[in-house]
Design a protein around this motif. Structure first.
Motif, PDB file in Angstrom:
ATOM      1  N   UNK A 154      22.373 -17.707   2.970  1.00 17.56           N
ATOM      2  CA  UNK A 154      21.263 -17.330   3.812  1.00 17.56           C
ATOM      3  C   UNK A 154      20.005 -17.873   3.163  1.00 17.56           C
ATOM      4  N   UNK A 155      19.176 -18.595   3.896  1.00 20.39           N
ATOM      5  CA  UNK A 155      18.055 -19.260   3.268  1.00 20.39           C
ATOM      6  C   UNK A 155      16.728 -19.045   4.003  1.00 20.39           C
ATOM      7  N   UNK A 156      16.250 -17.819   4.071  1.00 22.82           N
ATOM      8  CA  UNK A 156      14.904 -17.622   4.622  1.00 22.82           C
ATOM      9  C   UNK A 156      13.867 -17.867   3.521  1.00 22.82           C
ATOM     10  N   UNK A 157      12.616 -17.606   3.833  1.00 21.64           N
ATOM     11  CA  UNK A 157      11.604 -17.709   2.783  1.00 21.64           C
ATOM     12  C   UNK A 157      11.845 -16.582   1.774  1.00 21.64           C
ATOM     13  N   UNK A 158      11.203 -16.683   0.612  1.00 17.61           N
ATOM     14  CA  UNK A 158      11.380 -15.665  -0.411  1.00 17.61           C
ATOM     15  C   UNK A 158      11.000 -14.283   0.113  1.00 17.61           C
ATOM     16  N   UNK A 159      11.753 -13.304  -0.313  1.00 16.36           N
ATOM     17  CA  UNK A 159      11.444 -11.922   0.009  1.00 16.36           C
ATOM     18  C   UNK A 159      10.554 -11.398  -1.098  1.00 16.36           C
ATOM     19  N   UNK A 160       9.446 -10.804  -0.734  1.00 13.79           N
ATOM     20  CA  UNK A 160       8.500 -10.314  -1.726  1.00 13.79           C
ATOM     21  C   UNK A 160       8.811  -8.857  -2.048  1.00 13.79           C
ATOM     22  N   UNK A 161       9.091  -8.612  -3.302  1.00 12.35           N
ATOM     23  CA  UNK A 161       9.363  -7.269  -3.810  1.00 12.35           C
ATOM     24  C   UNK A 161       8.655  -7.173  -5.159  1.00 12.35           C
ATOM     25  N   UNK A 162       7.367  -6.833  -5.170  1.00 11.05           N
ATOM     26  CA  UNK A 162       6.563  -6.921  -6.386  1.00 11.05           C
ATOM     27  C   UNK A 162       7.034  -6.039  -7.538  1.00 11.05           C
ATOM     28  N   UNK A 175      17.272 -14.684  -1.620  1.00 14.70           N
ATOM     29  CA  UNK A 175      16.209 -15.441  -2.300  1.00 14.70           C
ATOM     30  C   UNK A 175      14.997 -14.577  -2.663  1.00 14.70           C
ATOM     31  N   UNK A 176      15.076 -13.869  -3.779  1.00 11.92           N
ATOM     32  CA  UNK A 176      13.973 -13.041  -4.256  1.00 11.92           C
ATOM     33  C   UNK A 176      12.964 -13.904  -4.981  1.00 11.92           C
ATOM     34  N   UNK A 177      11.726 -13.453  -5.012  1.00 13.84           N
ATOM     35  CA  UNK A 177      10.709 -14.089  -5.836  1.00 13.84           C
ATOM     36  C   UNK A 177      11.059 -13.751  -7.286  1.00 13.84           C
TER      37      UNK A 177
END
Length: 186
Positions: A154-162, A175-177
């Motif tokens: 699965x290749x969406x944009x990065x998921x932002x989880x600060x 794909x996590x940041x």
């Protein structure tokens, strides 16, 4: 004599971790549903009042008792949740209720522990990740079906989880940041 509310809250918080509620497993295995630590709300009026007025107690095990999941979630108020989605630990009927409920509340997760077995569940989890933000997420454990069964990444944009600090992946990729991750297990 009454015990101080603070002491009752401390006792209940220990019970949350050591006496979780549970339901019988699938495939016709018989077993007894247990309310676990939630039974402290049945001891007396004071215990019930303390437990119901302490939202932190209700942030775990919300998903185990399918018929009461919405009530338990309300008791957690707006606090971040510990979400465990394990399709092997529920009857099919209970899972039809719980799985969408888990997915809907992903954005409130402090921890996510997901074990799935069906392609439809895999697709639903990936779809939920693409439409959720994760401001509270600290830890995620994902165990997807084997890659042979469900090829492709699965290749969406990065998921932002600060606040993400721990990622454990089995048979899948999200794909996590990577900037915030301190521990990664593949």
């Amino acid at each position: 004599r009454k015990l101080p509310s603070e002491l009752l809250c401390e006792i209940a918080s220990h019970l949350v971790d050591t006496w979780p509620p549970n339901t019988p497993r699938r495939y016709g295995r018989r077993g007894k549903t247990s309310l676990g630590w939630v039974q402290v709300t049945h001891v007396c009026r004071q215990w019930r009042s303390v437990a119901l007025s302490t939202p932190m107690l209700w942030t775990k095990h919300t998903w185990v008792l399918a018929p009461a999941a919405e009530t338990l979630l309300e008791r957690a108020r707006d606090l971040p949740l510990e979400i465990v989605c394990n399709t092997t630990n529920h009857t099919y009927r209970a899972w039809e209720v719980i799985f969408p409920f888990c997915i809907f509340n992903f954005g409130r997760a402090r921890t996510l522990d997901i074990h799935i077995r069906e392609k439809a569940e895999y697709d639903a989890v990936l779809e939920a990740f693409s439409h959720s933000s994760f401001p509270y997420l600290e830890s995620v454990k994902l165990d997807f079906p084997s890659e042979e069964s469900y090829p492709g990444l699965w290749e969406p944009s990065y998921i932002i989880a600060p606040n993400l600090r721990e990622v454990v992946l089995g048979n899948g990729f999200i794909p996590w940041d990577p900037a915030s991750i301190r521990r990664l297990t593949l």
